[in-house]
Design an enzyme around this catalytic site. Structure first.
Site, PDB file in Angstrom:
ATOM      1  N   LYS A 195       0.962  -1.542   0.042  1.00  0.00           N
ATOM      2  CA  LYS A 195      -0.053   0.089   0.089  1.00  0.00           C
ATOM      3  C   LYS A 195       1.248   1.029   0.410  1.00  0.00           C
ATOM      4  O   LYS A 195       1.513   1.776   1.220  1.00  0.00           O
ATOM      5  CB  LYS A 195      -0.486   0.114   0.717  1.00  0.00           C
ATOM      6  CG  LYS A 195      -2.207   0.975   0.963  1.00  0.00           C
ATOM      7  CD  LYS A 195      -2.163   1.789   0.616  1.00  0.00           C
ATOM      8  CE  LYS A 195      -1.918   3.486   1.530  1.00  0.00           C
ATOM      9  NZ  LYS A 195      -2.273   4.219   1.302  1.00  0.00           N
ATOM     10  N   GLU A 270       8.777   1.059  11.247  1.00  0.00           N
ATOM     11  CA  GLU A 270       9.767   2.243  10.916  1.00  0.00           C
ATOM     12  C   GLU A 270       8.906   3.742  10.988  1.00  0.00           C
ATOM     13  O   GLU A 270       8.429   4.327  10.222  1.00  0.00           O
ATOM     14  CB  GLU A 270      11.056   2.245   9.791  1.00  0.00           C
ATOM     15  CG  GLU A 270      11.120   1.268   9.861  1.00  0.00           C
ATOM     16  CD  GLU A 270      12.567   0.852  11.110  1.00  0.00           C
ATOM     17  OE1 GLU A 270      12.772  -0.160  11.416  1.00  0.00           O
ATOM     18  OE2 GLU A 270      12.817   1.785  12.226  1.00  0.00           O
ATOM     19  N   CYS A 304      13.306  10.426   7.731  1.00  0.00           N
ATOM     20  CA  CYS A 304      12.716  10.168   8.812  1.00  0.00           C
ATOM     21  C   CYS A 304      13.857  10.530  10.007  1.00  0.00           C
ATOM     22  O   CYS A 304      13.921  10.952  10.664  1.00  0.00           O
ATOM     23  CB  CYS A 304      12.435   9.111   9.042  1.00  0.00           C
ATOM     24  SG  CYS A 304      13.964   7.439   8.218  1.00  0.00           S
ATOM     25  N   GLU A 403       8.369  16.604  14.619  1.00  0.00           N
ATOM     26  CA  GLU A 403       8.767  16.363  13.733  1.00  0.00           C
ATOM     27  C   GLU A 403       8.563  17.673  12.372  1.00  0.00           C
ATOM     28  O   GLU A 403       7.060  17.863  12.861  1.00  0.00           O
ATOM     29  CB  GLU A 403       8.639  15.420  13.133  1.00  0.00           C
ATOM     30  CG  GLU A 403       9.276  14.440  12.074  1.00  0.00           C
ATOM     31  CD  GLU A 403       9.459  13.230  11.398  1.00  0.00           C
ATOM     32  OE1 GLU A 403       8.441  12.971  11.681  1.00  0.00           O
ATOM     33  OE2 GLU A 403       9.813  12.485  11.032  1.00  0.00           O
TER      34      GLU A 403
HETATM   35  P1  NAD Z   1       2.180   8.536   7.391  1.00  0.00           P
HETATM   36  O1  NAD Z   1       1.895   8.033   8.154  1.00  0.00           O
HETATM   37  O2  NAD Z   1       1.358   9.433   7.003  1.00  0.00           O
HETATM   38  O3  NAD Z   1       1.826   7.697   5.777  1.00  0.00           O
HETATM   39  C1  NAD Z   1       2.910   6.733   6.003  1.00  0.00           C
HETATM   40  C2  NAD Z   1       1.699   5.175   5.042  1.00  0.00           C
HETATM   41  O4  NAD Z   1       0.748   4.917   6.125  1.00  0.00           O
HETATM   42  C3  NAD Z   1       1.093   6.330   2.951  1.00  0.00           C
HETATM   43  O5  NAD Z   1       0.911   4.763   2.453  1.00  0.00           O
HETATM   44  C4  NAD Z   1      -0.363   6.190   4.356  1.00  0.00           C
HETATM   45  O6  NAD Z   1      -1.596   6.375   3.139  1.00  0.00           O
HETATM   46  C5  NAD Z   1      -0.251   4.825   5.348  1.00  0.00           C
HETATM   47  N1  NAD Z   1      -1.822   5.630   6.750  1.00  0.00           N
HETATM   48  C6  NAD Z   1      -2.459   6.982   6.307  1.00  0.00           C
HETATM   49  N2  NAD Z   1      -3.696   6.510   7.678  1.00  0.00           N
HETATM   50  C7  NAD Z   1      -3.096   5.269   7.747  1.00  0.00           C
HETATM   51  C8  NAD Z   1      -3.819   4.542   8.686  1.00  0.00           C
HETATM   52  N3  NAD Z   1      -4.903   4.787   9.760  1.00  0.00           N
HETATM   53  N4  NAD Z   1      -3.483   3.124   8.968  1.00  0.00           N
HETATM   54  C9  NAD Z   1      -2.403   2.444   7.631  1.00  0.00           C
HETATM   55  N5  NAD Z   1      -2.303   3.159   6.978  1.00  0.00           N
HETATM   56  C10 NAD Z   1      -2.147   4.693   6.805  1.00  0.00           C
HETATM   57  O7  NAD Z   1       3.443   8.873   7.062  1.00  0.00           O
HETATM   58  P2  NAD Z   1       4.101   9.917   5.721  1.00  0.00           P
HETATM   59  O8  NAD Z   1       3.560  10.972   6.021  1.00  0.00           O
HETATM   60  O9  NAD Z   1       3.271   9.417   4.024  1.00  0.00           O
HETATM   61  O10 NAD Z   1       5.021   9.452   5.413  1.00  0.00           O
HETATM   62  C11 NAD Z   1       6.243  10.159   6.592  1.00  0.00           C
HETATM   63  C12 NAD Z   1       6.702   9.831   7.895  1.00  0.00           C
HETATM   64  O11 NAD Z   1       6.989   8.851   7.455  1.00  0.00           O
HETATM   65  C13 NAD Z   1       6.872  11.035   8.700  1.00  0.00           C
HETATM   66  O12 NAD Z   1       6.994  11.005  10.034  1.00  0.00           O
HETATM   67  C14 NAD Z   1       8.774   9.933   8.627  1.00  0.00           C
HETATM   68  O13 NAD Z   1       9.790  10.223   9.660  1.00  0.00           O
HETATM   69  C15 NAD Z   1       8.488   8.584   8.511  1.00  0.00           C
HETATM   70  N6  NAD Z   1       9.280   8.062   8.244  1.00  0.00           N
HETATM   71  C16 NAD Z   1      10.248   7.013   8.907  1.00  0.00           C
HETATM   72  C17 NAD Z   1      10.981   6.322   7.877  1.00  0.00           C
HETATM   73  C18 NAD Z   1      11.945   5.364   9.275  1.00  0.00           C
HETATM   74  O14 NAD Z   1      12.702   4.424   8.851  1.00  0.00           O
HETATM   75  N7  NAD Z   1      11.328   5.576  10.580  1.00  0.00           N
HETATM   76  C19 NAD Z   1      11.239   6.010   6.918  1.00  0.00           C
HETATM   77  C20 NAD Z   1      10.846   6.905   6.037  1.00  0.00           C
HETATM   78  C21 NAD Z   1       9.564   7.944   6.505  1.00  0.00           C
END
Ligand code: NAD
Length: 499
Positions: A195, A270, A304, A403
Site C-alpha cells: 500500500k 519504522e 525520517c 517532526e
Molecule cells: P504517514 O504515516 O502519513 O503515511 C505512511 C503510509 O501509511 C501511507 O501509505 C499512508 O497512506 C498510510 N496510512 C495513513 N493512515 C493509515 C492508517 N490509519 N492505517 C494504515 N495506513 C495508513 O507518513 P508519510 O507522511 O507518508 O511519511 C512521513 C513519515 O514517515 C514521517 O513521520 C517520517 O519520519 C516517517 N518515515 C520513517 C522512516 C523510518 O525508517 N523510520 C522512513 C521514512 C519515513
C-alpha cells in the site's frame, strides 16, 4: 485542479510512455484492475503543482481481493520455489535495475519531486539492498540444541515464510524504500499486498509491473493504491494478513498497533524522528557544516532520520550558523527533472503549509531566522521552500520538539558533552543522531549516550543493509537490514521428535 496533458521535456521514451497512460489501476494477481468502486484519485507533480496522473482509490473491498490473491499465491507453486530459485529471481531483479533504472528514477522524480540527479545516485544503494536480500535467501536456518528431556528426544527449530505481508510505504522515497519489503518477501517466500502512499504511488506500481514481467508469479506482489484511511486501515486490520511492515509517522504507527490486535499481527515499525546532530568545537568544520546541512536539507528535509536539531558547542555557534547559512544559500532549488537541481519541492501543497506553519511558530517563539523561511519567486506553483536555518533555538520550542519533515534546521547551543547528551535525549523520538569531533573518546561517549537506533560519527545518513538500523522510543521497533530484518517475514517453529 484537473489533470491536463502537459509537455514532458527530457523524459526518456520509456517514462514518457508510462505517463502517457495517465490512469493506473491496482495490481492484483498480476493484473492491472480498477478499484471495485471505480473511484480514482489525482496525483500531482510537486515541481509544478499540475495534475500528473490518476490512481485507483482502493478501499476495503480491494484490499480483501488483493489479500485473497496473495494467500492463494502463498499456497500455490511459489511455496515450492527453492531458496536458490528465489535468489535467482532477486539476481534478475538486480539486472532489471541495471536496465531500467533511468525510467524508474524519472517516474520517482516526477511523482515525489526529488531532483533527478539525486534519485539516479540512489541506484547503488538499491543494488546493495537487492544483493543483501539475495544473500539472505540462502541464510534462513533453524537450530538444534541438546535438551534436558527424559528419554531420547531430538529437538530443533525450523523457520519458514510467515504468510501474507502487508507493506505500508510512505511518500518520501518509495522507489528505494519498497525494497525493504519486496526484498524480504522474495528472499523468504512470503507474499505481499503493498500500500504505497496516495501522494507517491507510481514508482511502486511500475516496479511491481516490471518484476512481474521478469517472473515474479502472479499474486506474490500485489499493489493496492488509495488513501491511508481506507486502503491502509483495511490492510492493517485484515484478519488474513499475518504481518505488517510499516514505515511512516508515529501517529499512524499507533493506529497500526491498535489495528494489529484483530489477529495479533507481528509488526515492523519504522516511524518518525527528531534526531540530534551534535557539533563539537574541535570538529573539522569544513566537513561538519556540509555534513550537518545535508543531514537536514537532503530530500528537502523529508527524511525520517534527518538531523534537524543541530546542537552546536557554544564557542562556535556564531561561526557555525554563518557558515551553514552561507552553504544553504548555495544549494540550487529547482524542478525535479532539471539536472542542476540539488533540492526539489515538498511533496504537496498541504505539506508546504505544514512546514510554513512551523516556520511561523519558530519566529513566534523567539528563534532567530538566519536564512530561508520563504518560497522562491522564480519557480511557479511548485511546492518549493528555501532551506531554512534558525539559531538560538531551545529544546522546548515547537520547532525543536515536533517532526517538521521540511528543510528546517534548528541550531541549539550547548556547553558540555553531558549537556549535549541530555538535550539530545530530551525527545520522545529515538531514530538517529550524529556527532562531529576529532576526539574519539567524545565521539564514543556521545554515540553511546544518545538513545537512538543509529548514530553517525563525522558523517550522516549512511545506510547499508548489512549493518542496518532500527528505531528506539517512539521511532518504532523491528530491524531494517541485518538477518534480524527477516524476523518479521519468518515464523519459527519448535519440533520435538521422540526417537
Ligand atoms: P504517514 O504515516 O502519513 O503515511 C505512511 C503510509 O501509511 C501511507 O501509505 C499512508 O497512506 C498510510 N496510512 C495513513 N493512515 C493509515 C492508517 N490509519 N492505517 C494504515 N495506513 C495508513 O507518513 P508519510 O507522511 O507518508 O511519511 C512521513 C513519515 O514517515 C514521517 O513521520 C517520517 O519520519 C516517517 N518515515 C520513517 C522512516 C523510518 O525508517 N523510520 C522512513 C521514512 C519515513
Amino acid at each position: 485542479m484537473t489533470t491536463q496533458p502537459q509537455a514532458l521535456p527530457s523524459l526518456s521514451l520509456a517514462a514518457e510512455a508510462f505517463f502517457a497512460r495517465r490512469e493506473f489501476g491496482l495490481i492484483i494477481d498480476g493484473q492491472s484492475v480498477p478499484a471495485a468502486s471505480g473511484e480514482t484519485l489525482e496525483t500531482f507533480n510537486p515541481s509544478t503543482g499540475e495534475g500528473l496522473a490518476r490512481i485507483a482509490a482502493g478501499d476495503a473491498a480491494d484490499v480483501d481481493r488483493a489479500v485473497r490473491a496473495a494467500r492463494a499465491a502463498f499456497n500455490g507453486p511459489w511455496a515450492k520455489w527453492s531458496p536458490y530459485d528465489r535468489q535467482a529471481l532477486l539476481f534478475r531483479a538486480h539486472a532489471l535495475i541495471d536496465q531500467r533504472f533511468d525510467e524508474l528514477a524519472e517516474i520517482e522524480a516526477m511523482d515525489m519531486g526529488a531532483p533527478i540527479s539525486k534519485v539516479l545516485a540512489t541506484k547503488a544503494s538499491m543494488q546493495r539492498s537487492i544483493g543483501f536480500f539475495a544473500s539472505q535467501a540462502l541464510s534462513i536456518r533453524g537450530e538444534t540444541a541438546p535438551n534436558g528431556l527424559p528419554g531420547e528426544v531430538t529437538t530443533m527449530t525450523v523457520r519458514g515464510p510467515a504468510g501474507v505481508i502487508g507493506g505500508i510505504i510512505p511518500w518520501n522515497g518509495p522507489l528505494g524504500s519498497q525494497w525493504w519489503i519486496i526484498g524480504a518477501v522474495l528472499a523468504t517466500g512470503c507474499t505481499a499486498v503493498l500500500k504505497p502512499s496516495e501522494e507517491a504511488s507510481l514508482s511502486v506500481l511500475r516496479m511491481v509491473e516490471l518484476l512481474n514481467e521478469i517472473g515474479v508469479p502472479p499474486g506474490v506482489l500485489n499493489v493496492v493504491t488509495g488513501k491511508g484511511s481506507k486502503a491502509g486501515e483495511a490492510l492493517a486490520a485484515h484478519p488474513d494478513v499475518n504481518r505488517i511492515a510499516f514505515t511512516g509517522s508515529t501517529e499512524t504507527g499507533r493506529k497500526i498497533i491498535r489495528a494489529s490486535t484483530v489477529n495479533i499481527k507481528k509488526l515492523q515499525l519504522e516511524l518518525g524522528g527528531k534526531s540530534p546532530d551534535i557539533i563539537f568545537a574541535d570538529a573539522d568544520l569544513d566537513k561538519a557544516v556540509v555534513g550537518a546541512a545535508n543531514g537536514v536539507f537532503n530530500n528537502s528535509g523529508q527524511i525520517c532520520f534527518a538531523g534537524t536539531r543541530v546542537l552546536v558547542q557554544r564557542s562556535i555557534v556564531e561561526q557555525f550558523s554563518e557558515r551553514v547559512a552561507a552553504y544553504a544559500k548555495t544549494l540550487r532549488l529547482g524542478r525535479s527533472l532539471d539536472r542542476q537541481s540539488q533540492l526539489g519541492p515538498l511533496i504537496s501543497s498541504s505539506q508546504l503549509d505544514v512546514v510554513k506553519g512551523y516556520i511561523d511558530a519558530g519566529k513566534r517563539e523567539g528563534a532567530d531566522l538566519v536564512c530561508g523561511g520563504d518560497r522562491p519567486d522564480d519557480l511557479g506553483e511548485g511546492y518549493f521552500l528555501r532551506p531554512t536555518v534558525f539559531t538560538n533555538v531551545n529544546n522546548e520550542m515547537k520547532i525543536a520538539r515536533e517532526e517538521i519533515f521540511g528543510p528546517v534546521m534548528s541550531i541549539i547551543p550547548f556547553d558540555s558533552a553531558d549537556e549535549a547528551i541530555a538535550i539530545g535525549n530530551a525527545t520522545e523520538y529515538g531514530l538517529g543522531g550524529g556527532v562531529w569531533t576529532r576526539d574519539v573518546s567524545t565521539a564514543l561517549r556521545v554515540a553511546n549516550g544518545i538513545q537512538s537506533g543509529v548514530m553517525w560519527v563525522n558523517c550522516y545518513g549512511l545506510i547499508d543493509p548489512v549493518v542496518g538500523f532500527t528505531g528506539a522510543k517512539t521511532s518504532g521497533y523491528g530491524a531494517k537490514g541485518t538477518s534480524a530484518h527477516l524476523d518479521t517475514y519468518l515464523q519459527t517453529k519448535s519440533i520435538y521428535i521422540q526417537v
